[in-house]
Design an enzyme around this catalytic site. Sequence first.
Site, PDB file in Angstrom:
ATOM      1  N   TYR A 168       9.531  -7.425  -1.295  1.00 41.07           N
ATOM      2  CA  TYR A 168       8.919  -6.068  -1.409  1.00 41.07           C
ATOM      3  C   TYR A 168       9.304  -5.769  -3.037  1.00 41.07           C
ATOM      4  O   TYR A 168      10.240  -6.304  -3.525  1.00 41.07           O
ATOM      5  CB  TYR A 168       8.964  -5.061  -0.297  1.00 41.07           C
ATOM      6  N   ASP A 228      -0.036  -4.959   3.677  1.00 49.72           N
ATOM      7  CA  ASP A 228       1.142  -4.474   4.024  1.00 49.72           C
ATOM      8  C   ASP A 228       1.220  -2.871   4.076  1.00 49.72           C
ATOM      9  O   ASP A 228       0.972  -2.290   2.710  1.00 49.72           O
ATOM     10  CB  ASP A 228       2.181  -4.850   3.184  1.00 49.72           C
ATOM     11  N   TYR A 277       4.008   5.403   5.437  1.00 49.40           N
ATOM     12  CA  TYR A 277       3.598   5.557   4.118  1.00 49.40           C
ATOM     13  C   TYR A 277       2.543   6.835   4.214  1.00 49.40           C
ATOM     14  O   TYR A 277       1.655   6.469   4.942  1.00 49.40           O
ATOM     15  CB  TYR A 277       2.927   4.457   3.740  1.00 49.40           C
ATOM     16  N   THR A 314       0.733  -1.357   0.033  1.00 44.70           N
ATOM     17  CA  THR A 314      -0.011   0.208  -0.070  1.00 44.70           C
ATOM     18  C   THR A 314       0.884   1.204   0.007  1.00 44.70           C
ATOM     19  O   THR A 314       0.155   2.318   0.443  1.00 44.70           O
ATOM     20  CB  THR A 314      -1.014   0.015   1.285  1.00 44.70           C
ATOM     21  N   GLN A 365      11.492  -8.388   5.669  1.00 46.64           N
ATOM     22  CA  GLN A 365      10.796  -7.920   4.560  1.00 46.64           C
ATOM     23  C   GLN A 365      11.901  -7.361   3.825  1.00 46.64           C
ATOM     24  O   GLN A 365      12.535  -6.463   4.082  1.00 46.64           O
ATOM     25  CB  GLN A 365       9.649  -7.162   4.898  1.00 46.64           C
ATOM     26  N   LEU A 392       7.580  -5.836  -8.495  1.00 52.12           N
ATOM     27  CA  LEU A 392       7.594  -5.216  -9.903  1.00 52.12           C
ATOM     28  C   LEU A 392       8.542  -4.197 -10.126  1.00 52.12           C
ATOM     29  O   LEU A 392       8.701  -3.711 -11.153  1.00 52.12           O
ATOM     30  CB  LEU A 392       6.202  -4.795 -10.423  1.00 52.12           C
TER      31      LEU A 392
HETATM   32  P1  NAP Z   1       5.733  -2.925  -6.728  1.00 54.75           P
HETATM   33  O1  NAP Z   1       4.682  -3.612  -5.926  1.00 54.75           O
HETATM   34  O2  NAP Z   1       6.756  -3.615  -7.470  1.00 54.75           O
HETATM   35  O3  NAP Z   1       5.070  -2.233  -7.967  1.00 54.75           O
HETATM   36  C1  NAP Z   1       4.028  -1.277  -7.685  1.00 54.75           C
HETATM   37  C2  NAP Z   1       3.973  -0.415  -9.002  1.00 54.75           C
HETATM   38  O4  NAP Z   1       3.541  -1.294 -10.201  1.00 54.75           O
HETATM   39  C3  NAP Z   1       2.828   0.780  -8.867  1.00 54.75           C
HETATM   40  O5  NAP Z   1       3.156   1.676  -9.695  1.00 54.75           O
HETATM   41  C4  NAP Z   1       1.652  -0.155  -9.697  1.00 54.75           C
HETATM   42  O6  NAP Z   1       0.636   0.671 -10.007  1.00 54.75           O
HETATM   43  C5  NAP Z   1       2.290  -0.839 -10.715  1.00 54.75           C
HETATM   44  N1  NAP Z   1       1.422  -1.968 -10.862  1.00 54.75           N
HETATM   45  C6  NAP Z   1       1.124  -3.122 -10.028  1.00 54.75           C
HETATM   46  N2  NAP Z   1       0.329  -4.224 -10.608  1.00 54.75           N
HETATM   47  C7  NAP Z   1       0.671  -3.850 -12.052  1.00 54.75           C
HETATM   48  C8  NAP Z   1       0.161  -4.739 -13.160  1.00 54.75           C
HETATM   49  N3  NAP Z   1      -0.362  -5.556 -13.310  1.00 54.75           N
HETATM   50  N4  NAP Z   1       0.422  -4.011 -14.306  1.00 54.75           N
HETATM   51  C9  NAP Z   1       1.097  -2.807 -14.642  1.00 54.75           C
HETATM   52  N5  NAP Z   1       1.585  -2.133 -13.489  1.00 54.75           N
HETATM   53  C10 NAP Z   1       1.053  -2.485 -12.212  1.00 54.75           C
HETATM   54  O7  NAP Z   1       6.306  -1.698  -5.932  1.00 54.75           O
HETATM   55  P2  NAP Z   1       6.167  -1.254  -4.341  1.00 54.75           P
HETATM   56  O8  NAP Z   1       4.826  -0.476  -3.924  1.00 54.75           O
HETATM   57  O9  NAP Z   1       7.357  -0.546  -3.836  1.00 54.75           O
HETATM   58  O10 NAP Z   1       6.317  -2.644  -3.377  1.00 54.75           O
HETATM   59  C11 NAP Z   1       5.234  -3.314  -2.972  1.00 54.75           C
HETATM   60  C12 NAP Z   1       4.907  -2.802  -1.557  1.00 54.75           C
HETATM   61  O11 NAP Z   1       6.199  -3.431  -0.809  1.00 54.75           O
HETATM   62  C13 NAP Z   1       4.711  -1.412  -1.210  1.00 54.75           C
HETATM   63  O12 NAP Z   1       3.591  -1.146  -1.588  1.00 54.75           O
HETATM   64  C14 NAP Z   1       4.900  -1.525   0.304  1.00 54.75           C
HETATM   65  O13 NAP Z   1       3.929  -2.112   0.956  1.00 54.75           O
HETATM   66  C15 NAP Z   1       6.085  -2.634   0.283  1.00 54.75           C
HETATM   67  N6  NAP Z   1       7.504  -1.755   0.422  1.00 54.75           N
HETATM   68  C16 NAP Z   1       8.308  -2.152   1.347  1.00 54.75           C
HETATM   69  C17 NAP Z   1       9.570  -1.507   1.604  1.00 54.75           C
HETATM   70  C18 NAP Z   1      10.490  -1.577   2.968  1.00 54.75           C
HETATM   71  O14 NAP Z   1      11.291  -1.081   3.052  1.00 54.75           O
HETATM   72  N7  NAP Z   1       9.862  -2.815   3.679  1.00 54.75           N
HETATM   73  C19 NAP Z   1       9.956  -0.743   0.402  1.00 54.75           C
HETATM   74  C20 NAP Z   1       9.326  -0.718  -0.614  1.00 54.75           C
HETATM   75  C21 NAP Z   1       8.054  -1.219  -0.607  1.00 54.75           C
HETATM   76  P3  NAP Z   1      -0.884   0.934  -9.860  1.00 54.75           P
HETATM   77  O15 NAP Z   1      -1.244   0.922  -8.619  1.00 54.75           O
HETATM   78  O16 NAP Z   1      -1.416   2.084 -10.571  1.00 54.75           O
HETATM   79  O17 NAP Z   1      -1.537  -0.400 -10.530  1.00 54.75           O
END
Ligand code: NAP
Length: 277
Positions: free
Chosen positions: A191, A48, A53, A19, A163, A194
């Site tokens: 995490y 998550d 955030y 999220t 994580q 993508l």
């Molecule tokens: P991600 O999940 O790799 O990518 C998210 C991006 O991809 C968004 O822009 C989303 O856009 C897009 N997306 C998702 N599904 C898609 C699809 N089927 N086709 C095209 N685009 C798609 O990146 P992230 O948000 O960094 O990582 C996921 C989660 O991990 C985070 O949200 C957070 O909860 C957690 N996180 C944790 C840490 C940490 O330090 N612990 C760091 C980073 C992230 P739309 O929303 O517009 O679909």
Amino acid sequence: MRSVTLPSGEQVPALGIGTLRMGENRTARAEELATLRLALDHGVAVIDTAEMYGEGLSEMLVGEALAGRRDDAFLVSKIYPHNATRHGTAAACERSLARLRTDRIDLYLLHWRGSVPLAETLDAFQGLQRAGKIRYFGVSNFGLADLRELWSVPAGPATATDQLLYNLARRNIEWDLLPWARERRIPIMAYSPLEQGRLIRDPRLVALAERSRFSPAQAALAWLLCQEGVITIPKTGNRERLRENLSALQETLSSAQLHEFDQAFPPPAGPRPLETL
Ligand code: NAP
């Protein structure tokens, strides 16, 4: 839904939802809320979030999505390292609980390593556990040396997860951290599966996806879902893309396909530093 076993023996679904940056944009909010609710409808229980955030806006959105259906979710939130002191931890957790409109967080993570002694943070986590405010605790962005140090603290081996940044283009943890965690039956939460959307435009992944029935996003997620002891939390605030991501659960990759993925995105050939975003 494929599941992963926590050290306690409890099973959690291997595909969750992230999220990051959700709840921050007023025009996107309704669709984000609908996406989180649709995720729960499909058994995507692991949600998550983190106090960081949107400085609480993501937790507030999650709290709204969970109204009347808290038990459908396995809720993960994270504490800022600077809050993770003996007293600061309890206070930060209370604030998160209020924003999440719940009485408990299923898994509470130290977002990254800061300067507060690990023993102090873990003591505080255990206090929250005894009070029923959190069910499990864990860490995030801890490399192998950090994990070894954590395991030397009395409560360290009770850690439920680390994580980490893990996706096809970020495989460094496969050399030593992942085997170490698997030996101890500690699941990893992957995490940015993508690479925040960048991976789905990578020509290597586009080519792999074209040779299968998957879209690039599905291929990246299907690959992660083939990795033992890995939970992944792709973020989407859009119902169509959530449905697309859910389809990654329908098929597993064959060993021939996994070999092709390894050719395109080679695993590390030696120790490599921990990557973070
Ligand atoms: P991600 O999940 O790799 O990518 C998210 C991006 O991809 C968004 O822009 C989303 O856009 C897009 N997306 C998702 N599904 C898609 C699809 N089927 N086709 C095209 N685009 C798609 O990146 P992230 O948000 O960094 O990582 C996921 C989660 O991990 C985070 O949200 C957070 O909860 C957690 N996180 C944790 C840490 C940490 O330090 N612990 C760091 C980073 C992230 P739309 O929303 O517009 O679909």
